[in-house]
Enzyme design. Structure first.
Site, PDB file in Angstrom:
ATOM      1  N   HIS A 274       9.729  42.700 -11.768  1.00 51.62           N
ATOM      2  CA  HIS A 274       9.344  42.598 -13.173  1.00 51.62           C
ATOM      3  C   HIS A 274      10.558  42.597 -14.102  1.00 51.62           C
ATOM      4  O   HIS A 274      10.594  43.346 -15.092  1.00 51.62           O
ATOM      5  CB  HIS A 274       8.421  43.758 -13.556  1.00 51.62           C
ATOM      6  N   PRO A 275      11.564  41.761 -13.868  1.00 51.08           N
ATOM      7  CA  PRO A 275      12.729  41.764 -14.769  1.00 51.08           C
ATOM      8  C   PRO A 275      12.334  41.299 -16.170  1.00 51.08           C
ATOM      9  O   PRO A 275      11.553  40.369 -16.338  1.00 51.08           O
ATOM     10  CB  PRO A 275      13.698  40.789 -14.102  1.00 51.08           C
TER      11      PRO A 275
END
Length: 537
Positions: free
Chosen positions: A473-474
């Site tokens: 989930h950058p």
């Protein structure tokens, strides 16, 4: 045709929405550029097939971080979608908005109109909810979000009993927002993956004013004075330039969007100069402030059948495949993430601090995120896992050359903030409480592989550093805010100090949301489209 009103770089969760919304009324010509191929592939359409896309470089950027000091020098693998639909075409399908305070925090950071009360109607408008009995709510919504509860593995009852016995809030009917354990909502439609491409782009592709190009790489953005004017691309062995009458919109994700800004001369001056790039505008936060969810799984052997009994053996896989091909049902129509949600590891906390996963499958290996998920363990097994909702550590994306084709250096900077280290211990102790519930103890065929009960805090931290992985989930690498001194884009997602250029994807989050980021990314794109079209009147 080489001139368009709008050029969108990246056909991921956000880019597909923008292509749909900006081309809808036929007034504007729109070009959508995607580095990867079409998503018309069996293992993309098949929900659990993301295990086959996990390392497939034809549809996946397959990034890796630099050695992480906070993780004893380990490198973490970062799969990101390089295909129509982007990461929504290769993700684990979990759909969750997070909690309301995630968005209230965005507004509090100087971004009016991004509080949850303001963005809730946007979510409500594009979601088509399908309940466990296949009843459709809000048929006009384009993104189908399904409740798979009735199709889940029978072990769901053990997991719900675990919650009840541990006094953890749980819901038999899942919700797309807020706290509590339930079955995870997933983005599927009639047994197939409902990616952003399937939901938004596919219906729009018939429009004459929308041009979609695949297998084309954006090299950099070109400028006329202080305005972003065109995009230099590489396509079929040759360079080609497309010009924008109105705007260029970066929707290439939390890695590629800041990288393209940097190779175009917009970013921290030293990073650009060291990479041989002429500085067009000193922009200190481009590529900075990266946040990501970091988690771990704890593995258990079961005394009853799990999904391993089906997907871990060829006869089971064949039967599951036949069922899916004939009916679009069965294990292949689901996500491997079946039960979970947001919880408080301490009841005195104001908001949930952990996301929990309870999955009736195990795929044990030294680094579990490096193994295809269609090859579970041969014995019956299951997983309990967690990740922190709002990590404090922040990383960065930094180019090393002027070429966009060269992957940038990714610094996760994981576990470098003491709060994150403290949270690992709290969350592991919470899992320990869950595993000691009668429901879990009753289905174990062996002692837990990780004996949390007898491990010291230091042991827990050491184990986490050795085995943890990103939840993929950058975000926040082009975060929105008030000025160039604290952010990359304004609250309307325009790049500070540059005309005709916006960023619209998860990179603009001021802070990471508490749960999976596909839902908020799609919302961001819808809200951005409203602003863009409002200015075009």
């Amino acid at each position: 045709m080489k001139r368009f009103d709008y050029i969108i770089i990246g056909a991921g969760s956000a880019g597909c929405v923008l292509a749909d919304k900006l081309s809808a009324d036929g007034r504007h010509s729109v070009l959508l550029l995607e580095s990867g191929p079409s998503d018309d592939r069996f293992w993309i359409r098949t929900p659990i097939g993301y295990g086959m896309s996990f390392h497939n470089d034809k549809v996946n950027w397959r990034f890796s971080t630099m050695p992480e000091p906070g993780l004893d020098g380990r490198k973490l693998y970062w799969p990101r979608g390089r295909v129509l639909g982007g990461s929504s075409s290769i993700n684990a399908l979990v759909y969750h908005r997070g909690v309301a305070t995630d968005y209230d925090d965005w507004a509090d950071a100087g971004n009016p109109g991004w509080d949850y009360k303001s963005v809730k109607p946007i979510f409500d408008a594009f979601e088509q909810m399908v309940d466990a009995k296949d009843k459709v709510r809000h048929a006009d919504g384009k993104l189908t979000v399904s409740d798979p509860t009735s199709s889940l593995h029978p072990m769901k009852d053990d997991f719900f009993a675990m919650c009840e016995q541990s006094q953890v809030a749980f819901h038999r009917k899942p919700s797309q927002i807020g706290e509590g354990i339930s079955s995870y909502l997933i983005t599927t439609r009639n047994g197939k993956r409902c990616s952003s491409a399937a939901a938004f782009l596919r219906p729009a592709q018939k429009r004459k004013n929308l041009t979609v190009m695949t297998n084309i790489d954006a090299e950099r953005i070109l400028f006329q004075d202080n305005r972003a004017s065109s995009v230099l691309c590489f396509h079929r062995g040759a360079q080609i330039t497309f010009s924008a009458n109105r705007e260029i919109i970066l929707s290439a994700g939390a890695v590629k969007s800041p990288q393209l800004l940097q190779v175009s001369g917009i970013g921290p001056g030293k990073i650009l100069r060291d990479a041989g790039v002429t500085v067009r505008m000193e922009h200190p936060h481009v590529g900075m402030n990266m946040q990501d969810h970091l988690g771990i799984n704890y593995y258990f052997k079961a005394n009853k059948p799990t999904m391993n009994n089906v997907l871990g053996r060829w006869p089971g896989r064949i039967m599951a495949g036949i069922e899916y091909i004939l009916r679009k049902t069965g294990p292949l129509s689901l996500s491997v993430n079946q039960i979970g949600g947001l919880v408080k590891t301490d009841p005195d906390l104001a908001v949930a601090n952990a996301q929990i996963y309870a999955n009736p499958v195990s795929y044990q290996i030294q680094y579990h995120n490096e193994r295809p998920l269609l090859k579970p363990d041969a014995f019956p097994g299951f997983i309990l896992g967690f990740n922190s909702c709002r990590p404090a550590s922040e990383g960065s994306i930094k180019i090393t050359t002027e070429k966009a084709s060269t992957p940038p250096n990714i610094f996760g900077n994981y576990m470098t903030h003491q709060r994150d280290i403290d949270d690992v211990v709290k969350m592991a102790r919470f899992i320990g409480q869950l595993q000691n519930s009668p429901a879990i103890q009753g289905i174990l065929s062996a002692s837990p592989k990780t004996p949390l009960d007898v491990m010291s805090d230091d042991d827990i931290i050491a184990d986490f550093k050795e085995r943890c992985g990103t939840i993929f989930h950058p975000s926040c690498t082009c975060r929105m805010g008030t000025t160039i001194e604290n952010s990359v884009v304004s609250s309307d997602l325009k790049v500070h100090g540059i005309d005709g250029l916006r960023v619209v994807d998860a990179s603009v989050f001021p802070n990471i949301t508490s749960a999976n980021i596909n839902a908020p990314t799609i919302m961001v794109a819808h809200k951005a489209a409203q602003a863009i079209l409002g200015e075009a009147k």
